[in-house]
Scaffold this motif. Structure first.
Motif, PDB file in Angstrom:
ATOM      1  N   ARG A  18     -18.536  53.716 -22.821  1.00  0.00           N
ATOM      2  CA  ARG A  18     -18.281  52.721 -23.867  1.00  0.00           C
ATOM      3  C   ARG A  18     -17.148  51.794 -23.471  1.00  0.00           C
ATOM      4  O   ARG A  18     -17.214  50.581 -23.669  1.00  0.00           O
ATOM      5  CB  ARG A  18     -17.948  53.409 -25.196  1.00  0.00           C
ATOM      6  CG  ARG A  18     -19.176  53.811 -25.991  1.00  0.00           C
ATOM      7  CD  ARG A  18     -18.829  53.993 -27.487  1.00  0.00           C
ATOM      8  NE  ARG A  18     -17.746  54.939 -27.683  1.00  0.00           N
ATOM      9  CZ  ARG A  18     -17.907  56.248 -27.820  1.00  0.00           C
ATOM     10  NH1 ARG A  18     -19.105  56.771 -27.779  1.00  0.00           N
ATOM     11  NH2 ARG A  18     -16.866  57.038 -28.003  1.00  0.00           N
ATOM     12  N   ARG A  74     -25.492  48.790 -21.073  1.00  0.00           N
ATOM     13  CA  ARG A  74     -25.502  49.539 -22.324  1.00  0.00           C
ATOM     14  C   ARG A  74     -26.914  49.719 -22.871  1.00  0.00           C
ATOM     15  O   ARG A  74     -27.297  50.812 -23.285  1.00  0.00           O
ATOM     16  CB  ARG A  74     -24.641  48.770 -23.333  1.00  0.00           C
ATOM     17  CG  ARG A  74     -24.606  49.339 -24.709  1.00  0.00           C
ATOM     18  CD  ARG A  74     -23.835  48.397 -25.619  1.00  0.00           C
ATOM     19  NE  ARG A  74     -22.551  48.944 -26.019  1.00  0.00           N
ATOM     20  CZ  ARG A  74     -21.388  48.338 -25.859  1.00  0.00           C
ATOM     21  NH1 ARG A  74     -21.328  47.146 -25.281  1.00  0.00           N
ATOM     22  NH2 ARG A  74     -20.275  48.900 -26.271  1.00  0.00           N
ATOM     23  N   GLU A  75     -27.682  48.649 -22.845  1.00  0.00           N
ATOM     24  CA  GLU A  75     -29.015  48.698 -23.461  1.00  0.00           C
ATOM     25  C   GLU A  75     -29.927  49.727 -22.804  1.00  0.00           C
ATOM     26  O   GLU A  75     -30.697  50.400 -23.485  1.00  0.00           O
ATOM     27  CB  GLU A  75     -29.683  47.314 -23.409  1.00  0.00           C
ATOM     28  CG  GLU A  75     -29.053  46.286 -24.328  1.00  0.00           C
ATOM     29  CD  GLU A  75     -27.669  45.841 -23.830  1.00  0.00           C
ATOM     30  OE1 GLU A  75     -27.426  45.939 -22.593  1.00  0.00           O
ATOM     31  OE2 GLU A  75     -26.828  45.438 -24.661  1.00  0.00           O
ATOM     32  N   THR A  77     -29.084  52.513 -21.374  1.00  0.00           N
ATOM     33  CA  THR A  77     -28.673  53.851 -21.784  1.00  0.00           C
ATOM     34  C   THR A  77     -29.039  54.101 -23.241  1.00  0.00           C
ATOM     35  O   THR A  77     -29.487  55.191 -23.604  1.00  0.00           O
ATOM     36  CB  THR A  77     -27.168  54.021 -21.563  1.00  0.00           C
ATOM     37  OG1 THR A  77     -26.868  53.762 -20.188  1.00  0.00           O
ATOM     38  CG2 THR A  77     -26.726  55.429 -21.912  1.00  0.00           C
ATOM     39  N   GLN A  78     -28.856  53.095 -24.059  1.00  0.00           N
ATOM     40  CA  GLN A  78     -29.278  53.228 -25.454  1.00  0.00           C
ATOM     41  C   GLN A  78     -30.762  53.554 -25.504  1.00  0.00           C
ATOM     42  O   GLN A  78     -31.197  54.457 -26.216  1.00  0.00           O
ATOM     43  CB  GLN A  78     -29.017  51.925 -26.210  1.00  0.00           C
ATOM     44  CG  GLN A  78     -27.547  51.678 -26.517  1.00  0.00           C
ATOM     45  CD  GLN A  78     -27.335  50.334 -27.196  1.00  0.00           C
ATOM     46  OE1 GLN A  78     -28.130  49.415 -27.052  1.00  0.00           O
ATOM     47  NE2 GLN A  78     -26.241  50.216 -27.953  1.00  0.00           N
ATOM     48  N   GLN A  79     -31.525  52.829 -24.711  1.00  0.00           N
ATOM     49  CA  GLN A  79     -32.961  53.057 -24.693  1.00  0.00           C
ATOM     50  C   GLN A  79     -33.284  54.488 -24.264  1.00  0.00           C
ATOM     51  O   GLN A  79     -34.115  55.165 -24.872  1.00  0.00           O
ATOM     52  CB  GLN A  79     -33.611  52.061 -23.724  1.00  0.00           C
ATOM     53  CG  GLN A  79     -35.120  52.009 -23.801  1.00  0.00           C
ATOM     54  CD  GLN A  79     -35.587  51.590 -25.183  1.00  0.00           C
ATOM     55  OE1 GLN A  79     -36.031  52.409 -25.977  1.00  0.00           O
ATOM     56  NE2 GLN A  79     -35.440  50.302 -25.508  1.00  0.00           N
TER      57      GLN A  79
ATOM     58  N   VAL B  89     -23.205  55.688 -29.729  1.00  0.00           N
ATOM     59  CA  VAL B  89     -23.660  54.635 -28.823  1.00  0.00           C
ATOM     60  C   VAL B  89     -24.149  53.352 -29.466  1.00  0.00           C
ATOM     61  O   VAL B  89     -24.544  52.433 -28.764  1.00  0.00           O
ATOM     62  CB  VAL B  89     -24.773  55.127 -27.879  1.00  0.00           C
ATOM     63  CG1 VAL B  89     -24.190  55.847 -26.698  1.00  0.00           C
ATOM     64  CG2 VAL B  89     -25.754  55.989 -28.612  1.00  0.00           C
ATOM     65  N   PHE B  90     -24.127  53.305 -30.785  1.00  0.00           N
ATOM     66  CA  PHE B  90     -24.572  52.071 -31.418  1.00  0.00           C
ATOM     67  C   PHE B  90     -23.491  51.486 -32.316  1.00  0.00           C
ATOM     68  O   PHE B  90     -23.785  50.774 -33.281  1.00  0.00           O
ATOM     69  CB  PHE B  90     -25.875  52.291 -32.192  1.00  0.00           C
ATOM     70  CG  PHE B  90     -27.064  52.469 -31.295  1.00  0.00           C
ATOM     71  CD1 PHE B  90     -27.799  51.363 -30.877  1.00  0.00           C
ATOM     72  CD2 PHE B  90     -27.435  53.721 -30.841  1.00  0.00           C
ATOM     73  CE1 PHE B  90     -28.892  51.513 -30.033  1.00  0.00           C
ATOM     74  CE2 PHE B  90     -28.527  53.883 -29.998  1.00  0.00           C
ATOM     75  CZ  PHE B  90     -29.258  52.771 -29.594  1.00  0.00           C
ATOM     76  N   LEU B  97     -29.736  50.725 -33.857  1.00  0.00           N
ATOM     77  CA  LEU B  97     -30.559  51.819 -33.341  1.00  0.00           C
ATOM     78  C   LEU B  97     -32.020  51.582 -33.708  1.00  0.00           C
ATOM     79  O   LEU B  97     -32.915  51.759 -32.876  1.00  0.00           O
ATOM     80  CB  LEU B  97     -30.082  53.157 -33.899  1.00  0.00           C
ATOM     81  CG  LEU B  97     -30.749  54.404 -33.313  1.00  0.00           C
ATOM     82  CD1 LEU B  97     -29.856  55.614 -33.475  1.00  0.00           C
ATOM     83  CD2 LEU B  97     -32.085  54.696 -33.960  1.00  0.00           C
ATOM     84  N   GLN B 100     -33.579  49.013 -31.481  1.00  0.00           N
ATOM     85  CA  GLN B 100     -33.811  49.570 -30.150  1.00  0.00           C
ATOM     86  C   GLN B 100     -35.018  50.514 -30.157  1.00  0.00           C
ATOM     87  O   GLN B 100     -35.835  50.493 -29.246  1.00  0.00           O
ATOM     88  CB  GLN B 100     -32.553  50.318 -29.707  1.00  0.00           C
ATOM     89  CG  GLN B 100     -32.548  50.784 -28.294  1.00  0.00           C
ATOM     90  CD  GLN B 100     -32.396  49.649 -27.298  1.00  0.00           C
ATOM     91  OE1 GLN B 100     -33.324  49.314 -26.588  1.00  0.00           O
ATOM     92  NE2 GLN B 100     -31.215  49.038 -27.257  1.00  0.00           N
TER      93      GLN B 100
END
Lengths: 128, 128
Positions: A18, A74-75, A77-79, B89-90, B97, B100
Motif C-alpha cells: 500500500r 494496485r489494480e 493485485t486487487q483483481q 486493499v480498497f 471492490l 473491481q
DNA sequence: CGGGAACTACGAAAGGCTTCGTTGACACCT
DNA sequence: AGGTGTCAACGAAGCCTTTCGTAGTTCCCG
C-alpha cells in the motif's frame, strides 16, 4: 525465478505494498516511517527482502539505500484478491460478492452512479 | 472463551466451513468425504478441533461421532471477509471492490438485475 | 468374550510469517 | 584516522497452519 503467478500477499506484505502504491518507489526507511505500526526497522527490511524473493517487489540497488517498487500495479493485485475471495467464499460469483459489499452501505452517490454506468455497459454487452 | 469476534478463517478452515454451510451439520468423516482434496482424515479432524477452540464451529458430542456446525451463517463470514478486504486493499470503499469484482465479467442477466435493484434502493435511501 | 471398525485425542514435524538482535559495510564529519 | 550514523544481510526465535502417525476409546458382531 520471477516468472509465473505471484503468491497472495500476506497482511504485512499488503501494508508495505500500500505504501509503495500510494507513494511510489521508496526505501526501506521511508516505508518504515510511513507505516507507523509498531514494527521495527529490521522487521520491515526483512519482509521487503522476502517480498523481493517472491517477486512481489523489485529493487534498485544502485544506491546505497535500495529503492523498492511494487512489481504489479494496485489494480492487478486487487483483481487477484477479489478473484480469490470470489472463488473461496462466493461460489465463483462476482455478483454475489458485489451485492454483499454494497450491503455494507456507506456508498456515495458518485460511486453509485459509477456502478450504474458499469451495470449499463455490462447489460449492453450481454445483449449483443 | 466463545465471546468476542472470531478470527479470520484460514483457507483450510474455509473449505470445511463451505461444506458445513452447504450441507448442514456434519461429522468429521462426512466432511472429509465431501471435500475430496488429498488431505487425510486426521488432518480434517485436527483442523476441526482447532476450529472448535477458535469458536468457528460448535460441536455436539452427544453422539460418538461428534457433529459439527458452523457457528456463524455463511453471510456473516462473507461480510467479515469482504469488510476485511475492503479495508486492507480498497481504501475502505466497498464500491471500489464491487466495481473491481464486476469487471471480471461472467455475470448473468439475473444477477445484473438484482444488482440494479440494490442500486435503486441504495439511491432511494441516500435521497431521504 | 474377542477382534475389528470407527472414532477422538495427542503430539510432533515441517513450513511459513513475523519479529528482532547482531554484524559488517560504507559514508560523512571532525 | 576515529567516531557516528545509516544501511543491508544474516540467523534465530516464536508463533501459527497444515499435516499425519500413533494411541486410546467405544461399539458392534460373531
Amino acid at each position: 525465478m520471477s516468472r509465473g503467478k505471484l503468491p497472495r500477499p500476506t497482511d504485512a506484505e499488503l501494508a508495505i505494498l500500500r505504501v509503495l502504491w500510494d507513494r511510489g518507489a521508496r526505501t526501506v526507511r521511508e516505508v518504515h516511517e510511513t507505516l507507523r505500526d509498531g514494527s521495527g526497522y529490521t522487521t520491515v527490511l526483512k519482509t521487503m527482502q522476502i517480498m523481493t524473493e517472491k517477486g512481489l517487489v523489485t529493487r534498485d540497488e544502485s544506491q546505497r539505500a535500495h529503492v523498492y517498487s511494487a512489481r504489479l500495479p494496485r489494480e492487478s493485485t486487487q483483481q487477484q484478491l477479489v478473484t480469490d475471495l470470489v472463488d473461496r467464499v462466493f461460489g465463483g460469483s462476482p455478483a454475489r460478492l458485489a451485492l454483499q459489499a454494497l450491503s455494507t452501505k456507506k456508498t456515495s452517490p458518485e460511486e453509485l452512479a459509477e456502478l450504474r454506468q458499469l451495470l449499463d455497459s455490462l447489460e449492453k454487452e450481454s445483449e449483443s
